[in-house]
Design a protein around this motif. Structure first.
Motif, PDB file in Angstrom:
ATOM      1  N   SER A   1       0.927  -1.188  -0.091  1.00 43.39           N
ATOM      2  CA  SER A   1      -0.047   0.352  -0.053  1.00 43.39           C
ATOM      3  C   SER A   1       0.856   1.502  -0.027  1.00 43.39           C
ATOM      4  O   SER A   1       2.138   1.254   0.267  1.00 43.39           O
ATOM      5  CB  SER A   1      -1.030   0.028   1.276  1.00 43.39           C
ATOM      6  N   TYR A   2       0.251   2.494  -0.416  1.00 40.85           N
ATOM      7  CA  TYR A   2       0.988   3.540  -0.473  1.00 40.85           C
ATOM      8  C   TYR A   2       0.213   4.549   0.127  1.00 40.85           C
ATOM      9  O   TYR A   2      -1.025   4.888  -0.105  1.00 40.85           O
ATOM     10  CB  TYR A   2       1.276   4.048  -2.109  1.00 40.85           C
ATOM     11  N   SER A   3       0.788   5.388   1.014  1.00 36.94           N
ATOM     12  CA  SER A   3       0.164   6.768   1.564  1.00 36.94           C
ATOM     13  C   SER A   3       0.680   7.700   0.720  1.00 36.94           C
ATOM     14  O   SER A   3       1.921   8.081   0.710  1.00 36.94           O
ATOM     15  CB  SER A   3       0.678   6.730   3.212  1.00 36.94           C
ATOM     16  N   PRO A   4      -0.193   8.543   0.060  1.00 34.28           N
ATOM     17  CA  PRO A   4       0.094   9.708  -1.052  1.00 34.28           C
ATOM     18  C   PRO A   4       1.055  10.694  -0.285  1.00 34.28           C
ATOM     19  O   PRO A   4       0.716  11.009   0.907  1.00 34.28           O
ATOM     20  CB  PRO A   4      -1.342   9.942  -1.361  1.00 34.28           C
ATOM     21  N   SER A  57      -1.485  18.851   9.292  1.00 34.33           N
ATOM     22  CA  SER A  57      -1.160  17.275   9.852  1.00 34.33           C
ATOM     23  C   SER A  57      -1.165  16.412   8.762  1.00 34.33           C
ATOM     24  O   SER A  57      -2.140  16.508   8.148  1.00 34.33           O
ATOM     25  CB  SER A  57      -1.838  16.955  10.851  1.00 34.33           C
ATOM     26  N   PHE A  58      -0.418  15.289   8.774  1.00 30.49           N
ATOM     27  CA  PHE A  58      -0.837  14.258   7.906  1.00 30.49           C
ATOM     28  C   PHE A  58      -0.385  12.972   8.897  1.00 30.49           C
ATOM     29  O   PHE A  58       0.365  13.108   9.875  1.00 30.49           O
ATOM     30  CB  PHE A  58       0.177  14.395   6.552  1.00 30.49           C
ATOM     31  N   ASN A  59      -1.165  11.899   8.428  1.00 33.62           N
ATOM     32  CA  ASN A  59      -1.002  10.561   9.321  1.00 33.62           C
ATOM     33  C   ASN A  59      -0.851   9.164   8.222  1.00 33.62           C
ATOM     34  O   ASN A  59      -1.888   9.133   7.605  1.00 33.62           O
ATOM     35  CB  ASN A  59      -2.004  10.438  10.356  1.00 33.62           C
ATOM     36  N   PHE A  60       0.374   8.529   8.105  1.00 41.97           N
ATOM     37  CA  PHE A  60       0.515   7.607   7.290  1.00 41.97           C
ATOM     38  C   PHE A  60       0.422   6.189   7.830  1.00 41.97           C
ATOM     39  O   PHE A  60       1.201   6.086   9.115  1.00 41.97           O
ATOM     40  CB  PHE A  60       1.682   7.395   6.407  1.00 41.97           C
ATOM     41  N   TYR A  61      -0.266   5.236   7.514  1.00 43.29           N
ATOM     42  CA  TYR A  61      -0.202   3.905   7.826  1.00 43.29           C
ATOM     43  C   TYR A  61      -0.737   2.922   6.954  1.00 43.29           C
ATOM     44  O   TYR A  61      -1.169   3.061   5.913  1.00 43.29           O
ATOM     45  CB  TYR A  61      -0.974   3.662   9.280  1.00 43.29           C
ATOM     46  N   PHE A  86       9.834   2.003   2.490  1.00 44.38           N
ATOM     47  CA  PHE A  86      10.671   3.073   2.129  1.00 44.38           C
ATOM     48  C   PHE A  86       9.531   4.315   1.978  1.00 44.38           C
ATOM     49  O   PHE A  86       8.500   4.166   2.196  1.00 44.38           O
ATOM     50  CB  PHE A  86      11.123   2.774   0.682  1.00 44.38           C
ATOM     51  N   ILE A  87      10.493   5.484   1.781  1.00 43.64           N
ATOM     52  CA  ILE A  87       9.773   6.689   1.628  1.00 43.64           C
ATOM     53  C   ILE A  87      10.169   7.130   0.385  1.00 43.64           C
ATOM     54  O   ILE A  87      11.188   6.696  -0.262  1.00 43.64           O
ATOM     55  CB  ILE A  87       9.671   7.926   2.739  1.00 43.64           C
ATOM     56  N   SER A  88       9.228   8.279  -0.272  1.00 47.23           N
ATOM     57  CA  SER A  88       9.586   8.671  -1.485  1.00 47.23           C
ATOM     58  C   SER A  88       9.048  10.310  -1.230  1.00 47.23           C
ATOM     59  O   SER A  88       8.151  10.503  -0.310  1.00 47.23           O
ATOM     60  CB  SER A  88       8.962   8.047  -2.786  1.00 47.23           C
TER      61      SER A  88
END
Length: 172
Positions: free
Chosen positions: A25-28, A133-137, A147-149
């Motif tokens: 999955s990808y957190s935009p 704010s943002f929240n990724f999971y 990884f991050i991009s």
């Protein structure tokens, strides 16, 4: 012949109702996103993170994160962004520990805060709590940060997105 057709039809129907699970999955990306694209994708499991933070002196509101690196097994990735002007902060993960959440804030074109949370309940926060704010999971049980991009403009990180997947132990 009819028997073969019925068996084949039943198998096709079962495969349509039971799709293979998607473990990625990808957190935009959050942030304004100007500058050069980056990715920290690397082989292995993430075992640490190092972040460079522009110093906050209490009167300067344009605090932001200059650079970031991840440690995969025992190797650090190339630095994304820069480390000049920055205070270096680092977190090392223990065995069987991995990141399951990234939260943060961005303001005025820059990532101003990041907080990494592990499956063991530990957290690592860097930056200043200023901005949107943002929240990724991950969306799948058992997934972890792979990884991050995002983007950086040579001064700081301007956007960040997170890539999640189940780690396959056979690819150590």
């Amino acid at each position: 012949m009819l028997h073969h057709f019925l068996v084949l039809s039943a198998l096709c129907a079962m495969s349509m109702t039971m799709p293979l699970p998607d473990f990625y999955s990808y957190s935009p990306a959050a942030g304004d996103g100007s500058g050069t694209e980056f990715s920290t994708a690397h082989e292995g499991r993430i075992t640490g993170v190092r972040v460079y933070e522009y110093p906050y002196y209490g009167y300067y509101s344009n605090n932001y994160l200059n650079g970031i690196q991840f440690k995969y097994n025992s190797n650090w990735t190339d630095l994304v962004g820069i480390n000049s002007y920055g205070n270096e902060k680092e977190m090392t993960l223990s065995k069987n520990e991995h990141f399951v959440q990234i939260s943060g804030k961005y303001y005025s074109g820059y990532i101003s805060e990041l907080m990494f949370v592990t499956n063991k309940g530990r957290s690592f926060k860097v930056g200043q709590p200023y901005g949107l704010s943002f929240n990724f999971y991950p969306t799948h049980d058992g997934s972890e940060l792979r990884f991050i991009s995002g983007r950086h403009n040579g001064n700081a990180l301007t956007s960040i997105g997170a890539h999640w997947a189940v780690y396959n132990n056979s690819t150590k």
